[in-house]
Design an enzyme around this catalytic site. Structure first.
Site, PDB file in Angstrom:
ATOM      1  N   GLN A 123       0.858  -1.198   0.000  1.00  0.00           N
ATOM      2  CA  GLN A 123       0.000   0.000   0.000  1.00  0.00           C
ATOM      3  C   GLN A 123       0.890   1.242   0.000  1.00  0.00           C
ATOM      4  OE1 GLN A 123      -2.179   0.095   3.618  1.00  0.00           O
ATOM      5  NE2 GLN A 123      -3.545   1.742   3.015  1.00  0.00           N
ATOM      6  N   GLY A 124       1.001   1.890  -1.140  1.00  0.00           N
ATOM      7  CA  GLY A 124       1.873   3.068  -1.262  1.00  0.00           C
ATOM      8  C   GLY A 124       1.091   4.352  -1.050  1.00  0.00           C
ATOM      9  N   SER A 126       1.466   6.551   2.380  1.00  0.00           N
ATOM     10  CA  SER A 126       2.230   7.528   3.178  1.00  0.00           C
ATOM     11  C   SER A 126       3.521   7.957   2.493  1.00  0.00           C
ATOM     12  CB  SER A 126       2.591   6.925   4.536  1.00  0.00           C
ATOM     13  OG  SER A 126       1.456   6.420   5.174  1.00  0.00           O
ATOM     14  N   SER A 158       4.541  -1.180   4.062  1.00  0.00           N
ATOM     15  CA  SER A 158       4.711  -2.522   4.647  1.00  0.00           C
ATOM     16  C   SER A 158       4.854  -3.568   3.548  1.00  0.00           C
ATOM     17  CB  SER A 158       3.497  -2.902   5.501  1.00  0.00           C
ATOM     18  OG  SER A 158       3.378  -2.029   6.581  1.00  0.00           O
ATOM     19  N   GLU A 241      -9.608  -0.999   6.183  1.00  0.00           N
ATOM     20  CA  GLU A 241      -8.410  -1.341   6.962  1.00  0.00           C
ATOM     21  C   GLU A 241      -8.626  -1.034   8.442  1.00  0.00           C
ATOM     22  OE1 GLU A 241      -4.892   0.718   5.668  1.00  0.00           O
ATOM     23  OE2 GLU A 241      -3.586  -0.346   7.080  1.00  0.00           O
ATOM     24  N   GLU A 362      -4.887   9.652  17.313  1.00  0.00           N
ATOM     25  CA  GLU A 362      -5.378  11.038  17.318  1.00  0.00           C
ATOM     26  C   GLU A 362      -6.237  11.286  16.073  1.00  0.00           C
ATOM     27  OE1 GLU A 362      -2.167  10.227  17.859  1.00  0.00           O
ATOM     28  OE2 GLU A 362      -2.120  10.643  20.014  1.00  0.00           O
TER      29      GLU A 362
HETATM   30  C1  LIG Z   1       4.258  -0.543  11.333  1.00  0.00           C
HETATM   31  C2  LIG Z   1       3.744   0.478  10.348  1.00  0.00           C
HETATM   32  C3  LIG Z   1       3.284   0.048   9.106  1.00  0.00           C
HETATM   33  C4  LIG Z   1       2.829   0.992   8.175  1.00  0.00           C
HETATM   34  N1  LIG Z   1       2.444   0.538   6.934  1.00  0.00           N
HETATM   35  C5  LIG Z   1       2.062   1.412   5.989  1.00  0.00           C
HETATM   36  C6  LIG Z   1       1.745   0.970   4.654  1.00  0.00           C
HETATM   37  O1  LIG Z   1       1.801  -0.233   4.338  1.00  0.00           O
HETATM   38  N2  LIG Z   1       1.412   1.897   3.739  1.00  0.00           N
HETATM   39  C7  LIG Z   1       1.339   3.227   4.025  1.00  0.00           C
HETATM   40  O2  LIG Z   1       0.993   4.005   3.140  1.00  0.00           O
HETATM   41  N3  LIG Z   1       1.649   3.696   5.276  1.00  0.00           N
HETATM   42  C8  LIG Z   1       2.010   2.819   6.252  1.00  0.00           C
HETATM   43  N4  LIG Z   1       2.346   3.274   7.526  1.00  0.00           N
HETATM   44  C9  LIG Z   1       2.378   4.708   7.771  1.00  0.00           C
HETATM   45  C10 LIG Z   1       1.268   5.216   8.689  1.00  0.00           C
HETATM   46  O3  LIG Z   1       0.033   5.242   8.020  1.00  0.00           O
HETATM   47  C11 LIG Z   1       1.709   6.621   9.150  1.00  0.00           C
HETATM   48  O4  LIG Z   1       2.868   6.450   9.938  1.00  0.00           O
HETATM   49  C12 LIG Z   1       0.629   7.307   9.967  1.00  0.00           C
HETATM   50  O5  LIG Z   1      -0.452   7.664   9.144  1.00  0.00           O
HETATM   51  C13 LIG Z   1       1.170   8.560  10.688  1.00  0.00           C
HETATM   52  O6  LIG Z   1       1.835   9.400   9.808  1.00  0.00           O
HETATM   53  P1  LIG Z   1       3.291   9.970  10.149  1.00  0.00           P
HETATM   54  O7  LIG Z   1       4.164   8.803  10.530  1.00  0.00           O
HETATM   55  O8  LIG Z   1       3.714  10.816   9.018  1.00  0.00           O
HETATM   56  O9  LIG Z   1       3.126  10.832  11.471  1.00  0.00           O
HETATM   57  P2  LIG Z   1       2.573  12.328  11.540  1.00  0.00           P
HETATM   58  O10 LIG Z   1       1.399  12.459  10.645  1.00  0.00           O
HETATM   59  O11 LIG Z   1       3.712  13.261  11.335  1.00  0.00           O
HETATM   60  O12 LIG Z   1       2.076  12.431  13.037  1.00  0.00           O
HETATM   61  C14 LIG Z   1       2.968  12.686  14.125  1.00  0.00           C
HETATM   62  C15 LIG Z   1       2.127  12.849  15.391  1.00  0.00           C
HETATM   63  O13 LIG Z   1       1.272  14.004  15.261  1.00  0.00           O
HETATM   64  C16 LIG Z   1      -0.087  13.653  15.471  1.00  0.00           C
HETATM   65  N5  LIG Z   1      -0.949  14.414  14.573  1.00  0.00           N
HETATM   66  C17 LIG Z   1      -0.735  14.672  13.245  1.00  0.00           C
HETATM   67  N6  LIG Z   1      -1.754  15.385  12.737  1.00  0.00           N
HETATM   68  C18 LIG Z   1      -2.654  15.548  13.740  1.00  0.00           C
HETATM   69  C19 LIG Z   1      -3.916  16.198  13.833  1.00  0.00           C
HETATM   70  N7  LIG Z   1      -4.471  16.772  12.765  1.00  0.00           N
HETATM   71  N8  LIG Z   1      -4.571  16.167  15.022  1.00  0.00           N
HETATM   72  C20 LIG Z   1      -4.035  15.558  16.109  1.00  0.00           C
HETATM   73  N9  LIG Z   1      -2.819  14.952  16.086  1.00  0.00           N
HETATM   74  C21 LIG Z   1      -2.142  14.936  14.919  1.00  0.00           C
HETATM   75  C22 LIG Z   1      -0.156  12.167  15.132  1.00  0.00           C
HETATM   76  O14 LIG Z   1      -1.236  11.551  15.800  1.00  0.00           O
HETATM   77  C23 LIG Z   1       1.198  11.670  15.647  1.00  0.00           C
HETATM   78  O15 LIG Z   1       1.134  11.412  17.030  1.00  0.00           O
HETATM   79  C24 LIG Z   1       2.813   2.367   8.492  1.00  0.00           C
HETATM   80  C25 LIG Z   1       3.258   2.791   9.751  1.00  0.00           C
HETATM   81  C26 LIG Z   1       3.723   1.874  10.667  1.00  0.00           C
HETATM   82  C27 LIG Z   1       4.214   2.343  12.008  1.00  0.00           C
END
Ligand SMILES: Cc1cc2nc3c(=O)[nH]c(=O)nc-3n(C[C@H](O)[C@H](O)[C@H](O)COP(=O)(O)OP(=O)(O)OC[C@H]3O[C@@H](n4cnc5c(N)ncnc54)[C@H](O)[C@@H]3O)c2cc1C
Length: 377
Positions: A123-124, A126, A158, A241, A362
């Site tokens: 799933q591309g 993020s 992932s 999901e 969140e």
């Molecule tokens: C094990 C794992 C597997 C994953 N697999 C995939 C995958 O297969 N495909 C894919 O596309 N992605 C995948 N992801 C990515 C995942 O979807 C993102 O990590 C997630 O959406 C959070 O984005 P970020 O890491 O950029 O954090 P950020 O968006 O930068 O968030 C950082 C912090 O700020 C908080 N925050 C951000 N915006 C807000 C808001 N508006 N209100 C309140 N709080 C906020 C968040 O809750 C978090 O605590 C995976 C992540 C993990 C850990």
């Protein structure tokens, strides 16, 4: 809804249980530590399940499924959870993008090999700077003749290192509003111009990846939906999901609870009031999760697709998983940090990721506040 099984459903459950007794992989966690082993394990297990007739139970027959109700899917998941098998789930949410928005030709091309395990997917969505704020994604695609040409980077993808194909969100219109300029392309994960670098997560498993796209060409007929429809497709995928009625999670939870009780008994903690209170609290959290999952399942059986209220299920699941793994670590004591028990600590570390992937806790709360409770942004 009447949750009791009818005779056919009970017969199916017994058949699955007997089949799993003979076919469920043993000691499979040892294979999740290296990339090649993990990829091969998942591929093999999906193929075995498919050959046993247990993949795509509720999918239409013409796309490789069995045309049964969601109840059969739930019974299967329950037995898979009880037998503690590896999880194979991408068809349950990525497949929805193709099933809901794909053309007939795309469905016939991509769904059968998605179910039988011939094609593994990732799933591309993020990107760096576009996780919670997914609509801020910058990977872009330009139409040149009959091909889209993709440039950019995905992050946390992932299983990309063992995937054959990727469902990628790309920006196809830089001038449109943020959510409106996004489209959904299906691309070979092995296409020229794609570079994949695995990233180890907290428990040491190389589960996620960085995925770089340099002039990657994708035939125009591999776009799902219309240009600009990517956001809607992404929301459908994420709803499946985030909130599927995955009954297997309850069985997994109950297995973990029995393990904790076993460890507590071994360590003479079953008469300790604090330990007893902590275990009782987990029972209550597990019961809340079970009832929510049954409610979700009844909606699925009634044909209602998951919506924003799936975020309740996701938050409950997160709370249950993190609470039980914290307790497991606590009850295990020092053994959790030695070779005597390599499950408690690894499970604890892994449980921390559940409040992040598929949308952080969140963000789930924001969805509930805005889309379910109607609170202002
Ligand atoms: C094990 C794992 C597997 C994953 N697999 C995939 C995958 O297969 N495909 C894919 O596309 N992605 C995948 N992801 C990515 C995942 O979807 C993102 O990590 C997630 O959406 C959070 O984005 P970020 O890491 O950029 O954090 P950020 O968006 O930068 O968030 C950082 C912090 O700020 C908080 N925050 C951000 N915006 C807000 C808001 N508006 N209100 C309140 N709080 C906020 C968040 O809750 C978090 O605590 C995976 C992540 C993990 C850990």
């Amino acid at each position: 809804m009447d949750y009791r099984e009818n005779d056919d459903e009970t017969a199916f459950r017994l058949r699955v249980r007997e089949w799993l007794g003979k076919n469920a992989p043993k000691d499979w966690r040892a294979h999740t530590k290296t990339e090649a082993d993990h990829g091969a394990l998942l591929r093999r297990w999906q193929r075995t399940l498919f050959e046993g007739g247990f993949v795509g139970l509720s999918w239409p027959v013409e796309y490789g499924g069995h045309g049964l109700t969601a109840t059969y899917e739930a019974i299967l998941n329950d037995e898979l959870g009880r037998a503690d098998t590896p999880r194979i789930s991408f068809h349950a949410y990525l497949g929805r993008a193709i099933f809901t928005y794909g053309t007939e030709e795309q469905k016939r091309r991509f769904l059968p090999p998605m179910l039988n395990g011939d094609i593994q997917w990732c799933q591309g969505f993020s990107e760096p700077g576009a996780g919670s704020d997914l609509a801020g994604l910058r990977t872009h695609a330009e139409l040149k003749g009959d091909r889209w040409v993709i440039n950019g980077q995905k992050l946390w993808t992932s299983g990309a290192q063992h995937a054959d194909w990727c469902v990628a969100l790309v920006r196809t219109d830089k001038d449109a509003a943020k959510h409106k300029g996004i489209s959904c392309l299906l691309t070979s994960a092995k296409a020229p111009g794609i570079t994949i670098r695995p990233i180890k997560i907290s428990d040491g498993a190389p589960e996620t990846c960085e995925m770089f796209f340099d002039d990657v060409e994708v035939p125009a007929d591999q776009m799902i939906g219309r240009p600009g429809e990517g956001w809607r497709i992404a929301m459908t995928v994420l709803a499946f999901e985030r909130g599927p009625a995955d009954v297997g999670l309850i069985a997994t939870f109950q297995t973990a609870l029995r393990r904790i009780e076993g460890i507590a008994a071994e360590r003479g903690l079953m008469n300790d009031p604090e330990s007893r209170k902590a275990i009782a609290r987990i029972y209550v959290i597990g019961e809340a999760l079970r009832l929510n999952v049954m409610e979700q399942l009844s909606q699925r059986v009634a044909g209602k697709p998951p919506g924003p209220d799936g975020s309740v299920a996701r938050l409950l699941l997160t709370r249950a998983e993190q609470a039980i793994r914290s307790l497991e670590l606590e009850i295990s004591g020092a053994a959790a940090f030695t070779d005597a028990d390599d499950t408690s600590f690894t499970s604890y570390l892994r449980s921390r990721t559940i409040s992040i992937f598929g949308g952080t806790s969140e963000i789930q709360k924001n969805i509930l506040a805005n889309q379910v409770l109607g609170m202002p942004r």
